[in-house]
Write a protein that holds these residues in place. Structure first.
Motif, PDB file in Angstrom:
ATOM      1  N   TYR A  80       0.853  -1.187   0.000  1.00 36.06           N
ATOM      2  CA  TYR A  80       0.000   0.000   0.000  1.00 36.06           C
ATOM      3  C   TYR A  80       0.891   1.239   0.000  1.00 36.06           C
ATOM      4  O   TYR A  80       2.040   1.187   0.458  1.00 36.06           O
ATOM      5  CB  TYR A  80      -0.900   0.013   1.231  1.00 36.06           C
ATOM      6  N   PRO A  81       0.367   2.364  -0.484  1.00 37.27           N
ATOM      7  CA  PRO A  81       1.186   3.591  -0.486  1.00 37.27           C
ATOM      8  C   PRO A  81       1.742   3.936   0.877  1.00 37.27           C
ATOM      9  O   PRO A  81       2.904   4.361   0.992  1.00 37.27           O
ATOM     10  CB  PRO A  81       0.206   4.655  -0.998  1.00 37.27           C
ATOM     11  N   VAL A  98      10.570   4.948  14.744  1.00 38.61           N
ATOM     12  CA  VAL A  98       9.268   4.364  15.066  1.00 38.61           C
ATOM     13  C   VAL A  98       8.266   4.720  13.981  1.00 38.61           C
ATOM     14  O   VAL A  98       8.176   5.878  13.556  1.00 38.61           O
ATOM     15  CB  VAL A  98       8.762   4.869  16.432  1.00 38.61           C
ATOM     16  N   VAL A  99       7.514   3.715  13.535  1.00 36.94           N
ATOM     17  CA  VAL A  99       6.429   3.913  12.580  1.00 36.94           C
ATOM     18  C   VAL A  99       5.112   3.638  13.299  1.00 36.94           C
ATOM     19  O   VAL A  99       4.950   2.582  13.914  1.00 36.94           O
ATOM     20  CB  VAL A  99       6.573   2.973  11.361  1.00 36.94           C
ATOM     21  N   VAL A 100       4.201   4.595  13.232  1.00 39.15           N
ATOM     22  CA  VAL A 100       2.908   4.481  13.905  1.00 39.15           C
ATOM     23  C   VAL A 100       1.823   4.268  12.856  1.00 39.15           C
ATOM     24  O   VAL A 100       1.543   5.157  12.048  1.00 39.15           O
ATOM     25  CB  VAL A 100       2.601   5.747  14.737  1.00 39.15           C
ATOM     26  N   LEU A 101       1.233   3.087  12.863  1.00 37.48           N
ATOM     27  CA  LEU A 101       0.157   2.744  11.937  1.00 37.48           C
ATOM     28  C   LEU A 101      -0.965   2.083  12.717  1.00 37.48           C
ATOM     29  O   LEU A 101      -0.706   1.339  13.678  1.00 37.48           O
ATOM     30  CB  LEU A 101       0.654   1.783  10.851  1.00 37.48           C
ATOM     31  N   PRO A 102      -2.210   2.308  12.322  1.00 36.20           N
ATOM     32  CA  PRO A 102      -3.330   1.703  13.055  1.00 36.20           C
ATOM     33  C   PRO A 102      -3.312   0.190  12.944  1.00 36.20           C
ATOM     34  O   PRO A 102      -2.727  -0.386  12.016  1.00 36.20           O
ATOM     35  CB  PRO A 102      -4.571   2.304  12.372  1.00 36.20           C
ATOM     36  N   THR A 103      -3.937  -0.462  13.912  1.00 32.76           N
ATOM     37  CA  THR A 103      -4.075  -1.903  13.873  1.00 32.76           C
ATOM     38  C   THR A 103      -4.698  -2.328  12.547  1.00 32.76           C
ATOM     39  O   THR A 103      -5.623  -1.692  12.061  1.00 32.76           O
ATOM     40  CB  THR A 103      -4.963  -2.372  15.041  1.00 32.76           C
ATOM     41  N   ALA A 104      -4.162  -3.395  11.974  1.00 26.48           N
ATOM     42  CA  ALA A 104      -4.642  -3.969  10.704  1.00 26.48           C
ATOM     43  C   ALA A 104      -4.122  -3.225   9.478  1.00 26.48           C
ATOM     44  O   ALA A 104      -4.544  -3.505   8.365  1.00 26.48           O
ATOM     45  CB  ALA A 104      -6.166  -4.019  10.652  1.00 26.48           C
ATOM     46  N   ALA A 105      -3.178  -2.288   9.648  1.00 26.79           N
ATOM     47  CA  ALA A 105      -2.673  -1.514   8.513  1.00 26.79           C
ATOM     48  C   ALA A 105      -1.478  -2.172   7.828  1.00 26.79           C
ATOM     49  O   ALA A 105      -0.882  -1.597   6.932  1.00 26.79           O
ATOM     50  CB  ALA A 105      -2.295  -0.109   8.955  1.00 26.79           C
ATOM     51  N   GLY A 106      -1.107  -3.380   8.257  1.00 23.51           N
ATOM     52  CA  GLY A 106      -0.026  -4.088   7.580  1.00 23.51           C
ATOM     53  C   GLY A 106       1.348  -3.823   8.142  1.00 23.51           C
ATOM     54  O   GLY A 106       2.321  -3.734   7.389  1.00 23.51           O
TER      55      GLY A 106
END
Length: 508
Positions: A80-81, A98-106
């Motif tokens: 994904y982009p 640190v990379v902050v991504l929501p749950t289920a974002a891969g």
């Protein structure tokens, strides 16, 4: 003839002897009288080596035992982009951060991309055994020719790619510290504790990646991630990815009224508590205030009576009959969709499980039984599932499309993780997820709900008369226009992160 300085690893620290003639190393070293040599924290390995190289100082590096590995991916997808952007931002930050991504974002596939871009021995650290086995299964599918092992749950492998729990990695930190060039900290908000932080402090790993949906901690120790892993390099919110990497979703808050008897009893109990707090000059608007309330409840009969009143009032708000009626309506409305129900305590879990004949999972559920329940839920044999806190993180249930929060804490992390349980698209085309938050009106639950949704600084109409400045307020998104990965491209990076220049002959 002077000997060449040698850098060695010693149980989570570095020893540099004899001392180089340059001055660069002095900022990192401390003299150890016990061995009459200079000792350096292992976490300073990379800046130390870069400083010595910058001054063209010859030295022998016997500290590192990490090495290049062949990672031929058998599992590759079109990223994904946001995954490509996050990887680019991390690389531009020197492969630290640190990379902050929501749950289920891969986040797991992003980590795989980082491993392929940095083909070195790698340690992946996760908070639970469930997550450890999920990562292990993913990596076996992604890199079938690589040696992949486990540390934790009875396994003690020594492999180039190792998946470990935080507990096991911390216990073995002195031995693991120099074996891995890349460390991936999944759910990295678990790292800055007094016990777990040694994983990062005792490691010389020059490359570090932290992953989390909610890195913020109420104790403020998330600031330590800047030192232990690196600064935050990329962040996206669930709403930023809705309809793309994540399912479209809706959040619905339902307020239920206490019955007349419940309201009268609730108000009477709150009055008992508030009278004591006022007499004792205690404010519950801060952690310190709550700690003082707990201390006072153990020192006096009035304090104990106030604490018991507080707890009983809370039980009324959490377990009002109105919530049970709302739950029954939602279960009927969304049948036969897959529904996850969350509560704040095990007693409510078991009560609802018995009343509605819904399978339950708590920390008391045996591992095999838990696995069987989740399997039947994924396969559709079970349509509903109720849990307290054990499904907040580390459980992949893409088949779920409805989440119902009957009660919970004021933690923004818990709220986001529970939402994330229904955001995975899975194989469902045009999936529409929905989160119901059921709260008791005009009770402390309203303030709890506001805190977990990042509105803790807003004044409340009831119970709290002052703004709660101590509450965690999670700030999502990039924090300003143009401050996404493109901003990272403009930062001053002192060395190249070009793929072609990260060869097997590199120092790292």
């Amino acid at each position: 003839m002077a000997r060449t300085p040698t850098l060695t690893f010693d149980r989570g620290t570095l020893i540099l002897h004899p001392p180089p003639r340059c001055k660069a190393w002095m900022d990192f070293a401390t003299w150890d009288d016990r061995i009459e040599k200079f000792r350096i924290p292992a976490i300073q390995y990379r800046p130390l080596v870069e400083a010595l190289q910058a001054e063209n100082t010859d030295f022998v590096d016997k500290a590192k035992e990490f090495y290049p590995v062949e990672l031929l991916a058998a599992l590759e997808m079109e990223p994904y982009p946001h995954q490509s952007e996050a990887l680019k931002a991390w690389k531009l930050a020197g492969r630290q951060g640190v990379v902050v991504l929501p749950t289920a974002a891969g986040k797991t596939y992003l980590a795989q991309m980082a491993m392929q871009a940095t083909p070195r021995t790698t340690l992946i650290v996760v908070p639970t055994l469930d997550l450890m086995h999920q990562w292990y299964a993913h990596l076996l599918a992604a890199f079938p020719d690589a040696e992949i092992g486990l540390l934790g749950g009875g396994s003690r492998d020594r492999t180039p790619i190792l998946v470990s729990t935080y507990d096991s990695a911390a216990i073995n930190a002195e031995n693991l510290g120099n074996r891995y060039a890349l460390i991936i900290f999944d759910e990295c908000h678990h790292l800055p504790t007094d016990f777990s932080r040694v994983i990062a402090e005792y490691a010389i790993a020059p490359y570090r990646l932290g992953l989390s949906a909610t890195p913020e901690r109420t104790d403020g120790k998330h600031a330590d991630l800047n030192i232990l892993i690196g600064r935050e390099v990329y962040r996206k919110r669930a709403e930023d990815l809705a309809g793309k990497a994540l399912a479209e979703h809706e959040i619905v808050q339902i307020k239920v009224k206490l019955s007349q008897l419940e309201r009268e009893k609730y108000n009477r109990l709150i009055q008992i508590r508030n009278d004591f707090l006022r007499e004792s000059k205690i404010s519950l608007g801060s952690i310190q205030g709550w700690q003082r309330f707990v201390q006072m409840s153990a020192r006096s009969q009035g304090g104990r009576r106030a604490m018991l009143a507080h707890r009983e009032a809370k039980e009324i708000a959490l377990g009002t009959d109105g919530k049970i009626r709302v739950l029954a309506n939602l279960l009927a409305k969304h049948y036969p969709e897959r529904i996850l129900i969350f509560t704040a305590d095990n007693a409510t879990v078991y009560s609802i499980s018995q009343e509605f004949l819904i399978p339950a999972i708590t920390h008391q559920t045996p591992v095999k039984e838990r696995h069987a329940i989740l399997t039947k839920f994924r396969e559709g044999e079970y349509r509903s599932l109720i849990a307290s806190h054990v499904l907040n993180e580390g459980v992949d249930v893409p088949s779920a499309s409805v989440a119902i929060i009957l009660s919970g804490t004021g933690s923004a992390r818990e709220y986001i993780q529970r939402l994330g349980r229904v955001l995975r698209k899975g194989n469902v085309k045009n999936k529409q997820a929905i989160l119901y938050e059921v709260i008791a009106e005009n009770t402390s639950e309203e303030r709890t709900s506001a805190r977990r949704r990042g509105e803790g600084d807003k004044p409340q109409k009831q119970e709290g008369k002052k703004k709660n400045k101590e509450n965690l307020r999670v700030v999502y998104g990039s924090g300003g226009k143009g401050r996404e990965y493109k901003a990272a491209e403009q930062m001053e990076i002192k060395y190249s992160t070009d793929e072609s220049k990260l060869s097997k002959d590199d120092d790292f």
